[in-house]
Every structure is written in structure tokens, then in C-alpha cells.
Scaffold this active site. Structure first.
Site, PDB file in Angstrom:
ATOM      1  N   GLY A 624     124.538   9.564  33.572  1.00 21.29           N
ATOM      2  CA  GLY A 624     123.783   8.329  33.757  1.00 21.29           C
ATOM      3  C   GLY A 624     123.221   8.286  35.154  1.00 21.29           C
ATOM      4  NE  ARG A 625     118.094   9.980  36.730  1.00 23.53           N
ATOM      5  CZ  ARG A 625     117.847  10.881  37.668  1.00 23.53           C
ATOM      6  NH1 ARG A 625     117.730  10.499  38.932  1.00 23.53           N
ATOM      7  NH2 ARG A 625     117.720  12.143  37.376  1.00 23.53           N
ATOM      8  N   GLY A 627     121.698   2.822  40.727  1.00 25.20           N
ATOM      9  CA  GLY A 627     120.970   2.504  41.942  1.00 25.20           C
ATOM     10  C   GLY A 627     121.208   3.483  43.080  1.00 25.20           C
ATOM     11  CG  PHE A 628     124.578   3.399  44.680  1.00 22.73           C
ATOM     12  CD1 PHE A 628     123.834   2.463  45.368  1.00 22.73           C
ATOM     13  CD2 PHE A 628     125.723   2.999  44.027  1.00 22.73           C
ATOM     14  CE1 PHE A 628     124.242   1.150  45.409  1.00 22.73           C
ATOM     15  CE2 PHE A 628     126.122   1.684  44.074  1.00 22.73           C
ATOM     16  CZ  PHE A 628     125.382   0.755  44.760  1.00 22.73           C
ATOM     17  N   GLY A 629     122.260   6.775  42.719  1.00 26.79           N
ATOM     18  CA  GLY A 629     122.146   8.186  42.416  1.00 26.79           C
ATOM     19  C   GLY A 629     122.576   8.429  40.989  1.00 26.79           C
ATOM     20  CE  LYS A 645     128.986   6.016  40.916  1.00 26.26           C
ATOM     21  NZ  LYS A 645     129.431   4.642  41.167  1.00 26.26           N
ATOM     22  CG  ASP A 746     127.282  -5.190  39.948  1.00 23.46           C
ATOM     23  OD1 ASP A 746     126.766  -6.109  39.289  1.00 23.46           O
ATOM     24  OD2 ASP A 746     126.754  -4.075  40.096  1.00 23.46           O
TER      25      ASP A 746
END
Ligand SMILES: *[C@@H]1O[C@H](CO)[C@@H](O)[C@H](O)[C@H]1NC(C)=O
Ligand SMILES: *[C@@H]1O[C@H](CO)[C@@H](O)[C@H](O)[C@H]1NC(C)=O
Ligand SMILES: *[C@@H]1O[C@H](CO)[C@@H](O)[C@H](O)[C@H]1NC(C)=O
Ligand SMILES: *[C@@H]1O[C@H](CO)[C@@H](O)[C@H](O)[C@H]1NC(C)=O
Length: 962
Positions: A624-625, A627-629, A645, A746
């Protein structure tokens, strides 16, 4: 049940009168009826206004309701109507607005009809004694309704949708009804506080106000009141608060229903004085403390204590029916005593009046296990330090501390304790420090041995009272655990319980919308640059740096280290030491307040290893992708999987590296069966890699919102409940770690990952911050995802654990409805799930209609659906103080799934020891010398290699939630 005048008696009296009247009429030759013309008109208006007036069987064209013969259901005296009794006829329509002109009315029975429209005022009906208006559909009640009801004894108004949109509060006119015996208005939409005057009405015996929207406490005027029946249960919205002490003085009580509120504090010890008590229902509150023995010995018919935070032993109850599940009792069976140290600490807690934070965390039967805030144990699992400074503790110091024989230090400085220091404490043999500075203790100060350092400054009554034999009071308190023999402990000060000004839940949709717009606007700016966590490392202010520095010490690693890695030292509690295999290295110098430094350097893992297991970060391995990478799956030769990650290049600047790594050290110390573990990290040149356990079923969002497109089965109701409970437990743990409290910030379905059994774990601590310590809450930059953001956080950036509770509430709504929190594609009124759901949850029909069609909504799950919906509402209350804490949430959810038994953390991972740092587990696979530098742990390597690969890691799929 309802009491009437005996109508036969009245008819009899009426007849006597009528005989006289009839005689008179004959004499005068009058032809008009005996009934007062105005009374007749009003009855006629009433009839004509009804849709189904035929049900009354009043003679068509008749103009003499008092007769003879009197019309059915009507009773008169002297030609004036005194009673109307139309109970349960099914009448539909309004009452005439001049109804209060029936000025001789004494008894009115309109209950169980479908009367609707505006209820007319009853102002001035001074003869009225009984009024039953309950179970109708009156839409409004006028503000002067109770004015001048000077003789009223019974008022039953229950189950009318009065003033539904705004609610109403009981006007103070009712205080003048001094003869009032029974007042009931359950399900009436009453808002605000229980009026004071009910406590002063000396005839009042019954007060039923269940299922309204009452807030605040039971008024102090109820002290000594002779009320017999008190129902205040199930207040919608935030619920009633404060202590229930006052009921201990109401000795006439026989039925007390207070369940489904937010009452706090203990059961009053005087409860045993209530000799008439038959039913006591206290479930689903926030009550604390030990169960008074006097209560256990009462011959009650019903006693419900479930879903609170009661502690101590479960007594043997005499009540015919008793429930007490979902509390914080130290044992699971009645009559079993707590461990002696637990008893001692609970007595201490009792004498300081059970402050909320301690009451919610001092649970279980082992103070050396679990989140016992402020308690530190020695290696042999005995309590050695009580560290509770500056908590605003009220009350006295309990002599029971003498039953903690291993106690070394007691830190109670800066509280509001008073009374005397118990003499018993002088017999604590190991005691070396007693800090009671800044309290209000009284002399005499008992004589402690020479080895005890006493700090007593700042106690006005004690000054000049320092006894011989003890050292002089010092102005500089010794830091806890200054002695090398003692276990490491540098607890941060507890997080104060947040206090924000009260406000109403997001009922006011305009306000809520406005807020969301503001949030969206602010957020758009913030989120266009979603470097979030990492950019902030570069921007963080100096003071925040200090906050970290207090807990963590950075040591540059051996300069020959090729990977430019850092060794991180964490000063923290001993349980971390045990979990992470860290080694105690220093701390004797005493220069630093944090006297024990534990190394946690072995979280570092080399980039080469991670490159290898992810095939050099090939596309196929991408999970997956975000916001940070991107997140990649890594697979070792033996099949063990991890998730890696990989931060986007440049997202962490070098300047921020220290802080980044110290935070990583903290996050990797968080181990819980419902939290995705961070297993290690790598920082080399431009690579910033985080290693997580791998979760085979991926994110909850896939299974909840996109199961069709992924060809998955929809989640069953039971699975949803289990997921909710798992998440609640994980977040509860985050919020209540022994030494520090974490806020996730979050929470959302894409950050909830599922394993093969669909058990859930909370993932992505990228945004977790240390909870505020000194300040009530820190204004921090905006983070989180719209739709899940708590309003106060969105507007002010203030962050408390209640921010997560809000997000959790939204997730519950998503589990119920299958709708994502925010969807611009949906029609305006349902765009924001939280707002929409609030409007639908209280009505069972609309709630059921809102359910996810993928749920097989059988009758038997309705009950748990209602509970979940109600909980979701509480969690998303606008006022953060009105949201429950996660401990309470767990208490509500657990019974829905079946009897909850606490599971030992240790037997969860029988396959391998997840508490070990990843590099240790990876030893067998590693080739790179840089990662083999794990001194102090190699002895344990036998157990550290996983015997069988098990699920591992994180999939970072937040892209799909946006
Ligand atoms: C008040 O209500 C109780 C309980 O329903 C009932 O037993 C009692 O008779 C009522 N009192 C009067 C005066 O009607
Ligand atoms: C109920 O609503 C009506 C109409 O909006 C209003 O006139 C009345 O004052 C309200 N009742 C109370 C007790 O506030
Ligand atoms: C102690 O009492 C004060 C004043 O009554 C109160 O404001 C405070 O919250 C109490 N502290 C605790 C920890 O209960
Ligand atoms: C403390 O000492 C008092 C007086 O000597 C005694 O009555 C009490 O039981 C003692 N308390 C405890 C917990 O040992």
C-alpha cells in the site's frame, strides 16, 4: 396503578346535587341543560377537534354533558365538569386551547390515547389533583403549564414527544405545587438539570424522569428527602454526572434507578441506612470504589452494579438478583479477598476519594502488572515506590500503607492531603523517603527512623514541628529511585483529567456543519502538504524537544559504526526492561535526574537485510501507499513475513533524526495484542525504514467498504463486534500505559488491520504523540483524517485522549452502517456520517433502517445494535468530558461478545516471543555485521528465534480512506 377518585362516589354526590338542580329547573320551568355552558362548549370543542370522536359515544346534538344522564366518561358536580376519564380509547386529535377554563376539574385521565398537537396550558386549574396525560403524542408543552396547580397530587406526563427539537426544562412554577406526591415524565425530552425544588417538595414520594436528556448531578436539596421512587436512568446524550452520595441520606427510598448515566465516585457508605430499599440499579455509570459491606448485606430484590469501575473484592450479596460483571474487581468470585498489597493500595485510594485516573487504572489483583499509575515494583514484584505528586489528591493518608512492607519511597508532594501522618507508617522498615511537601498535614509528626528522609516543607500546620530523629525537611525533593538498588522508575507526571467547558453533543447540525467547513478549510491547507509527522520533526519547537529529552538520552554509537546508526537509551520503567531485553547500564552517578538508563539500541536493523527480504523494494511486494511513502511485504527464506514502511526520500531531515529515533524507541516499546507492533527501524543515508508485523487480511476499510470489489465476504455482525472490542482494548492500552499515555490521533478503518482470524490490531502510530503532561492539553498541529476528527481538536488543535474516543465512535458508526465517515458523493444530509447518525440513532426504526445491508439483521442482534449505537453517540459527544474513556467502552462492548475474561498477554504469542526486538528474532537470518551488535541479549538467543513464522506487520493503506 394509577389512582383515581372513586367515580361511583362522585356519581352519587352528583346525583344528589342533580336531584336538587332538577327540582329547581322544574320549579323555574327552565328548559336549558344543567351543565355550565362554558364547560359544555369546551367538551364540544374537544369532541369536534377529534378525528375519531365517535369513540367517546357522546350523544350527537346533546348539550348537557352533566345530564342526567351524564355523557360517558364525564363526571360533574353542580353542573361543572370535575372529571374526564377517557383512558385508552385511542382518541386522536388535540385538546382545546381553552381547556383550563374547566376550572372545577379535579381528575383527568387522558392516558394511552393518541392525543396530539400543542398541549394547552393547565394554568390556574387549582382544583386539579390528578392529571394523567402519559402515553400520548402531544407535540409541545407550554411554559406556563404548571402555573397555579396548587392542589395537584399526581402528574403523569410520560411518553409524549414534547418540544422534540429543542427539548424543554421543567418550569419552576411546579415548585408551588406543594401537594405533589407523584411526578413522572419519562421519555419527555426534558433537558438541563433535575430542578432543585423536587428536593424541597415535602410530599413528593415518586419522581420518574428516565429517558430524557438530563445532565448534571442529583441536586443537593435531595439530602434527607423522603422520596421513595427515584428513576433517573438512561439519560440520552451525555447523561447525568457527579457523585451519588446524596442518595445515602434518602432513607425512604425503595426503588433507585440510576443506570445508563455518567455518575462518578463511590457508593455512599450510608447506603445501609436505606432500610426500605428493594431495587438499586447502578449499571453503566463510572462509579468507583469498593462495594460497602452494608450494601452486600441488604435484602434487595434487584441489585445491578455491572459496567462500572468498582474495585476490591466481590462481596457475598444477599440480594435476590444481583449483577456485577464488567467492573474492576480484583477477583472474579464473590467472597475472594484481594492480594494484601492490592487491599492496602485500595484503602489508600479510598482515603484520597478515588481520583478518576487512579480509579480507572488501579485494576486487577497485581499492582506490579498492568497500568497501575504511579506504582513501581521491585524485581520480586512488591510495591516499592508510590509516586503520586501534584495530582490534586484530596483526603487523608491511609495507615494501610503499612501493609506494603517493601515500600521504599512515598512521593505525595503538592497535593491537598490533610489530617495526620499515621503513626503506623513508622513501622515501614524499608522506607527511606516520605515526601509530603506542599500539603496540609497536621501535627504531630510521628517519629520515623534515622534512615527515613522526610520532606515536609509547605505544610503550614506542621512548620516548626520537625521531630528529633528524623532529618531536617529539605527543600529539594530527591528524585525517585535515586538509589541504585531500587528498580528504575522515572514516571512522568500523570496526565490531568481534561476539563473543557461543557457543551452539547453535535445535535446542532448547523453548528456542526460550520465546524466541518472550518475544518475542511484549515485542513485543506494543512493537508496539501502531508509531510505531517515527519516535516514536523524539522519544525518542532525547542520546548517540545525538552519534553522528549526528559525521557530519552541519545548516545552516539561507536564512531566506527558504518551505518551511521544511533544507539538509543531509554530511561523508563522496569517492565520495559523485561519486555525488550534492554540492559541497565548506568545511573549511579546521580547527576542526572533519570538515574537509570536502559539501552534500547537493538531496534536498529540494517537496510541491506530489508532490501533483501523485499526484493529491493520491488513493485510486486508493495502492500500500500500512504502519505509518507509505501509499505512493502518482506518475506524471509523460512516464510516469515514482515511489513516494511519506506519513507519518501527527504521526508525526515537530518536535524530531526534524534527526535525521530527517540520516538521510534517509544513506539517500539508499545506491545499489546491489539496494537500492530513496530519491530524495528533502519536509518541509513537517505533510507528511513520502519518494520512492522504483517497482518494478512489487511485493513478493516477493505472489508467494510470495498468487500465487493475485492471479492471478499462482508463482515458478520459478530465479527464487527469483536473488531470494535479489539480496537477499544488496543486504544485503551495506548491511553493508559503505566508511565505515559499515548494518543493515536488518526484512528480510522484503514489504520485497523486484521489477521487471519479477523482479530483486529490498531496500526500506524506515525502520528502518535506523547500525551500532554503538565499542560492540560497541548495545542498541536492538525493531524488525523476528516470525518474522524473530534470537533475540539479540529477547531483548537487541543489534543486529549478523548480525541481518539471520538474517532472510535465514528468507527462504530461505520461498523453499523457500512458507510465511510465522510463521503462527498453522498447527499448533503448524510455526507458526514457522525452528524447524520446522531439524528437517526435515538429512533429505533430509523436506526435499523440505517444498518449496513450486508449485516444479517436478525431480531436477536437488535439489542447489541442499540447498545453499539448508543455507545457511538456517547463517544462522539461534542463535549470531550462527556465522552467515556476507553476503559468504559471496553466495559460496554465486552458483555456483547460473551463473558469477558482478561487474557494474559504472555500466552497470546506462544509461537514466538513478540516482545523481543526484531533484530534478535532475525539473528539467524542476518549476515550484516552492523546488526549483530546486540550486546547483553545474546544469552537469550535460544528463545529468541521464532520456531514458527507467524503473522507480522503493517499495511499502510490510508490512501484508500481519503
Ligand atoms: C404514586 O405512584 C405509586 C406508584 O405507581 C402508586 O403506588 C401510588 O399510589 C401513587 N400515589 C398517588 C397519590 O396516586
Ligand atoms: C415548548 O415549545 C413551545 C413552542 O415552541 C414553546 O412555546 C414552549 O415555551 C416550550 N415549552 C417549554 C416548557 O419550554
Ligand atoms: C479535590 O477537591 C477539589 C475541590 O473540592 C476538586 O476541585 C478536585 O477535583 C479534587 N481533586 C480530586 C483529585 O478529586
Ligand atoms: C494503624 O494503627 C492504629 C493504631 O495503632 C490501629 O488501630 C490500626 O489498625 C492500624 N492500621 C493498620 C492498617 O495497620
Amino acid at each position: 396503578m394509577n389512582m383515581y377518585f372513586d367515580p361511583r362516589k362522585l356519581v352519587f354526590i352528583g346525583n344528589v346535587v342533580l336531584v336538587v338542580v332538577v327540582l329547581e329547573s322544574c320549579l323555574l320551568g327552565s328548559v336549558s341543560g344543567a351543565t355550565n355552558q362554558n364547560d359544555f362548549k369546551i367538551l364540544n370543542n374537544f369532541r369536534n377537534g377529534l378525528k375519531n370522536s365517535q369513540l367517546l359515544k357522546w350523544p350527537a346534538g346533546g348539550n348537557d354533558p352533566c345530564g342526567p344522564p351524564a355523557w360517558p366518561h364525564v363526571f360533574c358536580q353542580n353542573g361543572k365538569v370535575t372529571q374526564i376519564q377517557v383512558k385508552g380509547l385511542g382518541l386522536q386529535g388535540p385538546l382545546p386551547q381553552n381547556f383550563n377554563q374547566l376550572d372545577k376539574l379535579q381528575n383527568l385521565g387522558l392516558q394511552n390515547n393518541k392525543l396530539n398537537g400543542d398541549l394547552p396550558t393547565f394554568s390556574g386549574l387549582s382544583n386539579l389533583q390528578f392529571a394523567y396525560l402519559d402515553f400520548n403524542q402531544f407535540d409541545t408543552i407550554p411554559a406556563d403549564f404548571f402555573d397555579g396547580l396548587s392542589n395537584v397530587r399526581v402528574l403523569a406526563l410520560d411518553n409524549n414527544p414534547f418540544n422534540q427539537s429543542s427539548g424543554w426544562s421543567i418550569p419552576s412554577d411546579l415548585a408551588e405545587s406543594s401537594q405533589l406526591v407523584n411526578f413522572s415524565c419519562s421519555s419527555c425530552n426534558i433537558v438541563g438539570q433535575v430542578p432543585d425544588f423536587f428536593g424541597k417538595l415535602s410530599s413528593l414520594t415518586l419522581l420518574r424522569l428516565s429517558y430524557n436528556k438530563l445532565t448534571g448531578g442529583i441536586p443537593q436539596t435531595f439530602q434527607g428527602s423522603m422520596l421513595q421512587v427515584l428513576w433517573l436512568n438512561n439519560q440520552d446524550g451525555s447523561g447525568m454526572t457527579d457523585s451519588i452520595d446524596v442518595i445515602g441520606s434518602m432513607v425512604g427510598l425503595s426503588q433507585v434507578w440510576l443506570h445508563g448515566n455518567q455518575f462518578t465516585g463511590p457508593i455512599p457508605n450510608t447506603i445501609g441506612d436505606l432500610t426500605s430499599l428493594r431495587e438499586l440499579k447502578l449499571s453503566r455509570n463510572q462509579l468507583v470504589g469498593m462495594i460497602p459491606l452494608s450494601l452486600a448485606n441488604m435484602n434487595l430484590q434487584v441489585l445491578d452494579l455491572s459496567n462500572n469501575m468498582f474495585m476490591g473484592p466481590i462481596p457475598k450479596f444477599k440480594a435476590a438478583t444481583v449483577s456485577y460483571q464488567s467492573n474492576s474487581f480484583c477477583q472474579s468470585d464473590p467472597g475472594e479477598q484481594c492480594a494484601p498489597e492490592v487491599t492496602a493500595l485500595l484503602n489508600f485510594l479510598h482515603d484520597v476519594n478515588y481520583p478518576g485516573r487512579l480509579a480507572s487504572q488501579w485494576t486487577g489483583n497485581d499492582p506490579c502488572k498492568g497500568p497501575w499509575w504511579g506504582i513501581t515494583c521491585n524485581p520480586t514484584n512488591h510495591v516499592s515506590i508510590i509516586n503520586l505528586p501534584k495530582l490534586g489528591l484530596n483526603g487523608t493518608l491511609s495507615p494501610s500503607l503499612v501493609n506494603l512492607p517493601s515500600l521504599l519511597e512515598i512521593h505525595l508532594g503538592g497535593n491537598n492531603l490533610d489530617g495526620m501522618i499515621p503513626v503506623n507508617l513508622t513501622s515501614l522498615r524499608s522506607l527511606r523517603l516520605l515526601d509530603i511537601s506542599g500539603n496540609d498535614f497536621e501535627p504531630p509528626l510521628p517519629r520515623f527512623g534515622n534512615g527515613v528522609k522526610l520532606i515536609t516543607n509547605g505544610n503550614p500546620k506542621l512548620s516548626g514541628n520537625s521531630p528529633k530523629g528524623s532529618p531536617k525537611p529539605s527543600d529539594s525533593p530527591v528524585p525517585p529511585s535515586a538509589n541504585p538498588e531500587s528498580p528504575s522508575n522515572t514516571s512522568l507526571p500523570p496526565v490531568p483529567i481534561d476539563e473543557l467547558p461543557p457543551s452539547s453533543p453535535p445535535r446542532n447540525s448547523k453548528h456542526f456543519k460550520l465546524l466541518v467547513i472550518v475544518v475542511t478549510a484549515v485542513g485543506a491547507m494543512v493537508f496539501t502538504f502531508v509531510g505531517l509527522l515527519l516535516t514536523v520533526y524539522c519544525l518542532r519547537k525547542r520546548e517540545e524537544k525538552k519534553r522528549f529529552a526528559a525521557g530519552f538520552v541519545m548516545h552516539p554509537k561507536d564512531s566506527s559504526d558504518p551505518g551511521n546508526t544511533l544507539k538509543i537509551s531509554v530511561a523508563d520503567n522496569s517492565s520495559l526492561e523485561a519486555q525488550n531485553g534492554m540492559t541497565t547500564t548506568s545511573g549511579t552517578s546521580g547527576g542526572l535526574a533519570d538515574s537509570h538508563v536502559i539501552e534500547a539500541g537493538n531496534l536498529v536493523i540494517s537496510v541491506q537485510v530489508l532490501r533483501k527480504v523485499t526484493n529491493n523494494f520491488t513493485q510486486e511486494k508493495e502492500l500500500g501507499r500512504g502519505g509518507f511513502g509505501s509499505v512493502y511485504m518482506g518475506e524471509f527464506e523460512d516464510g516469515t513475513k514482515i511489513a516494511v514502511k519506506r519513507m519518501q526520500a527527504g521526508i525526515i531531515c537530518n536535524k530531526a533524526l534524534d527526535e525521530f529515533q527517540s520516538e521510534i524507541a517509544v513506539l517500539s516499546s508499545v506491545r499489546h495484542r491489539h496494537l500492530v507492533s513496530l519491530l524495528g527501524y533502519s536509518v541509513e543515508e537517505n533510507e528511513r525504514l520502519l518494520v512492522y508485523e504483517y497482518m494478512p487480511q489487511g485493513a478493516l476499510s477493505r472489508h467494510l467498504f470495498r468487500w465487493k470489489s475485492h471479492n471478499l465476504e462482508p463482515l458478520s455482525w459478530t465479527t464487527r463486534l469483536k473488531i470494535a472490542l479489539d480496537v477499544a482494548r488496543g486504544v485503551e492500552y495506548l491511553h493508559s500505559l503505566a508511565r505515559q499515555s499515548f494518543i493515536h490521533r488518526d484512528l480510522k478503518p484503514s489504520n485497523i488491520l486484521l489477521d487471519d482470524d479477523f482479530r483486529a490490531k490498531v496500526a500506524d502510530f506515525g502520528l502518535v504523540k506523547l500525551a500532554p503532561d503538565k499542560e492540560r492539553s497541548v495545542a498541536t498541529r492538525l493531524a488525523g483524517t476528516f470525518g474522524y476528527l473530534a470537533p475540539e481538536y479540529a477547531v483548537t488543535g487541543k489534543i486529549t485522549t478523548k480525541v481518539d474516543v471520538f474517532s472510535f465512535g465514528v468507527i462504530l458508526m461505520e461498523l453499523l452502517t457500512g458507510l465511510v465517515a465522510l463521503d462527498e458523493q453522498r447527499p448533503e444530509e448524510s455526507r458526514y456520517l457522525a452528524e447524520w447518525f446522531w439524528q437517526r440513532k435515538s429512533n429505533k426504526e430509523s436506526l435499523v433502517a440505517s444498518l449496513d445491508p450486508a449485516i444479517d439483521a436478525k431480531e436477536e442482534i437488535y439489542e447489541s445494535i442499540y447498545v453499539l449505537a448508543e455507545l457511538a453517540g456517547h463517544c462522539t459527544a461534542r463535549d470531550p468530558n462527556h465522552r467515556p474513556d476507553m476503559g468504559h467502552v471496553v466495559n460496554v462492548l465486552a458483555p456483547l461478545i460473551g463473558k469477558w475474561k482478561p487474557v494474559e498477554e504472555t500466552d497470546q504469542y506462544s509461537d514466538f516471543d513478540i516482545s523481543l526486538p526484531l533484530p534478535q528474532m532475525l539473528k539467524g537470518w542476518q549476515e550484516e555485521p552492523a546488526t549483530q551488535d546486540f550486546s547483553g541479549t545474546s544469552q537469550d538467543s535460544k528463545e529468541s528465534i521464532p520456531s514458527k513464522p507467524s503473522g507480522f506487520a503493517d499495511s499502510f493503506t490510508s490512501a484508500d480512506a481519503r
